[in-house]
Structures are given as C-alpha cells and as structure tokens.
Motif scaffolding. Structure first.
Motif, PDB file in Angstrom:
ATOM      1  N   VAL A   1     -69.275 115.572  -2.049  1.00  0.00           N
ATOM      2  CA  VAL A   1     -68.252 115.586  -0.402  1.00  0.00           C
ATOM      3  C   VAL A   1     -67.280 114.436  -0.638  1.00  0.00           C
TER       4      VAL A   1
ATOM      5  N   VAL B   1     -65.565 118.497   2.649  1.00  0.00           N
ATOM      6  CA  VAL B   1     -66.161 119.115   0.775  1.00  0.00           C
ATOM      7  C   VAL B   1     -64.471 118.944   0.281  1.00  0.00           C
TER       8      VAL B   1
ATOM      9  N   VAL C   1     -66.925 111.717   5.368  1.00  0.00           N
ATOM     10  CA  VAL C   1     -68.307 110.855   5.849  1.00  0.00           C
ATOM     11  C   VAL C   1     -67.929 111.267   6.911  1.00  0.00           C
TER      12      VAL C   1
ATOM     13  N   PHE D   1     -72.291 118.899  -1.910  1.00  0.00           N
ATOM     14  CA  PHE D   1     -72.098 119.544  -0.921  1.00  0.00           C
ATOM     15  C   PHE D   1     -73.271 119.862  -0.939  1.00  0.00           C
TER      16      PHE D   1
ATOM     17  N   ALA E   1     -70.599 121.073   6.448  1.00  0.00           N
ATOM     18  CA  ALA E   1     -68.992 121.042   6.418  1.00  0.00           C
ATOM     19  C   ALA E   1     -67.943 121.053   7.752  1.00  0.00           C
TER      20      ALA E   1
ATOM     21  N   HIS F   1     -75.870 118.197   4.900  1.00  0.00           N
ATOM     22  CA  HIS F   1     -74.277 117.965   5.053  1.00  0.00           C
ATOM     23  C   HIS F   1     -74.470 118.865   6.199  1.00  0.00           C
TER      24      HIS F   1
ATOM     25  N   ASP G   1     -74.482 108.769   2.434  1.00  0.00           N
ATOM     26  CA  ASP G   1     -74.093 109.866   2.042  1.00  0.00           C
ATOM     27  C   ASP G   1     -72.901 109.718   1.576  1.00  0.00           C
TER      28      ASP G   1
ATOM     29  N   VAL H   1     -69.046 116.223   6.900  1.00  0.00           N
ATOM     30  CA  VAL H   1     -68.549 116.038   6.083  1.00  0.00           C
ATOM     31  C   VAL H   1     -67.370 116.306   5.798  1.00  0.00           C
TER      32      VAL H   1
END
Lengths: 167, 167
Positions: B140, B162, B143, B119, B126, B124, B113, B160
C-alpha cells in the motif's frame, strides 16, 4: 395439503382382508405424511431463528454503510480545516445536510416542529414549561432538540418547552 | 413427535370388526394429527416472513437512532459557528470522534491500514498504482479512503494506491 385423501369415508367397516390391507396401507401413508410434515416444521423452526438473526445483521450493515460518506466528508473537512479555515463552516453545513439526507432516506426525516403548535405527546417530549402570555397554554414555546421520523413512525420525539399562563 | 403410536405393528390383519374399527380410529387420529401439523407449518411460514420484516424494521430504527446525537452535535456546532468561530474545528473534530464511536459500537471500527503493508484484496480496494522505489511492489503506497469493519466482517475495504516498480 396436496396428496391428502378423504380418509374419513374409507373406514374398514366391511371386515374383509381387502379392507384390512387397505386400512393398513392408508395408515402407513398417513403416518409417513405426518412424519414428513412434522420434520419440515422442525426444520423451519430452526431456520427461522437463523434467518431473523441474519436479516438483522444485513440491515445493520446496510444502514451503517449509508453513514460512511458522512464520515468521509467529516474527515475531509477536518483535513482542510488548517489550510482553508474559512471553508470549515461550509464543510460542516454540507456534512449536516448530508446526514439529514441519510436519515430521511432511511425513512426518518427531521421533523419541523413549530413554536405555537399544540403540544402532542405522540410527537413532543415536554422537558419543561415556560410562562408565556403570548402563546396559548399547552402549545410549544421552544424546540430544544429536533424530532425525527414520520407521523407513522416517530424515531425520536422533539424535546420541547411547553407554554403556560402565569397564575 | 409426542402422542405418536407405532402404527406399523397394528395393521388390521385379524379381519375382525374390532380390528377394522381400530384401524378406522387410527386413520382418523393420524389424519387429524397430520392436518394439525400441516396447519401449524402454514401458520409458521406466514409468521416467518412477517417476523423477518419486523426484525429488519427494528434493526433499522435502532441503528438510525444511534446517529441522532451526531446530528444534534452537528447542529450545535453550526449554531455556535457564528458566535464562536474559533471553536468550529474543535466541534467538527468532536463530531467526527463521536461518529467513529457510533460505527465502532455497531461493530464497524475504522480500519488502520498502513502505508507499506501488503495489498490484500479482502481488505483493500486498489484504485490506482504508483511507481515507488522505496516501497516493496504490491504494498500500500497511499490510503485514499479509510476502510471500516473488522477482519471477520469488512463493511467497506480501504481505497488504496498500490506501489509498483518502474520498468
């Protein structure tokens, strides 16, 4: 076998129309019951192979998931290797402990095979022999690679060197 | 449904002893066929749950086995840590690569990623948001933890951060 009647005692021996009609209805009922059971059997067979495949997939994902935290910590240890080289061995040791815990949690603890115990083909794999006057012949002289699993389910036997006597 | 006859057309309407006897024999046959099929169904049900459990056990052992070489190498790296401290990081890196290969072999490669990609809740997770004027909102920004699996079967989504815009 719910709904089943004792049909053997109800044969249409009386020879009347009533008996014949009753027999015909019984035949129809039984035929229907049989057809339905056979269809159920067929469906179950089909579902069966699908369910086994799906159980395997689930188990694989579940077991693989348990290793992700080990992967995460390996990555973390590598990331810190440059900035904190003195902690690398500690990180490595922690990951090893964690990996052992995962395996034990799956039912496969690391086996503690000891030097001097009797060689047992169920738990040990003999890689070579070694002349050793101290150890009894046929005992474990050295463990080269650890075994994993329980007595009831050995995942991998330990690789060992077996003690022998000189001629 | 082999051996099945068209019983509907053979009802004992003629009212003779022959017809009655034929009906009786047909009833006995059908009853027998039905009982056998029902017994088969019952056996299959029992075998079924046993086989699913055994498929799970096999899969667990098979997946766990693939990690044993990783464990062996972790042990080896630890053993050499004292005598060859300069090789510890190399050993750690090799074990990490090996672990990634095992996971990929199970069908769960490490996901790559990238910062800046949109996103996607399917891939993913968040963990937080971050004001970032360079990145498009909803992409993103960072990561934190790698995801694993293929698009068709995500084992774990990537954790991740955001990107958002300031007010």
């Amino acid at each position: 076998m719910s709904g089943q009647e004792d049909t053997e005692s109800q044969t249409a021996d009386d020879g009347t129309d009533d008996g014949a009609a009753e027999a015909a209805s019984q035949i129809a009922e039984l035929d229907d019951a049989w057809r339905r059971t056979a269809a159920e059997l067929d469906n179950l067979r089909k579902r069966f192979s699908k369910d086994v495949a799906s159980a395997r997939r689930q188990e694989r994902a579940s077991v693989a998931s348990r290793w992700l935290p080990v992967l995460d910590n390996l990555e973390r240890a590598l990331e810190h290797a440059t900035s904190h080289p003195e902690q690398v061995v500690d990180g490595l040791r922690a990951v090893h402990e964690q990996a052992l815990t995962v395996l034990a949690g799956l039912g496969y603890p690391r086996r503690e095979d000891e030097i001097g115990e009797a060689f047992d083909p169920a738990r040990h794999e003999a890689v070579s022999t070694l002349v050793d006057e101290e150890l009894a012949p046929g005992t474990v002289a050295h463990v080269l690679r650890a075994g994993y699993g329980q007595d009831s389910e050995i995942l991998r036997p330990a690789s060992v060197v077996v003690a022998t006597r000189s001629e």
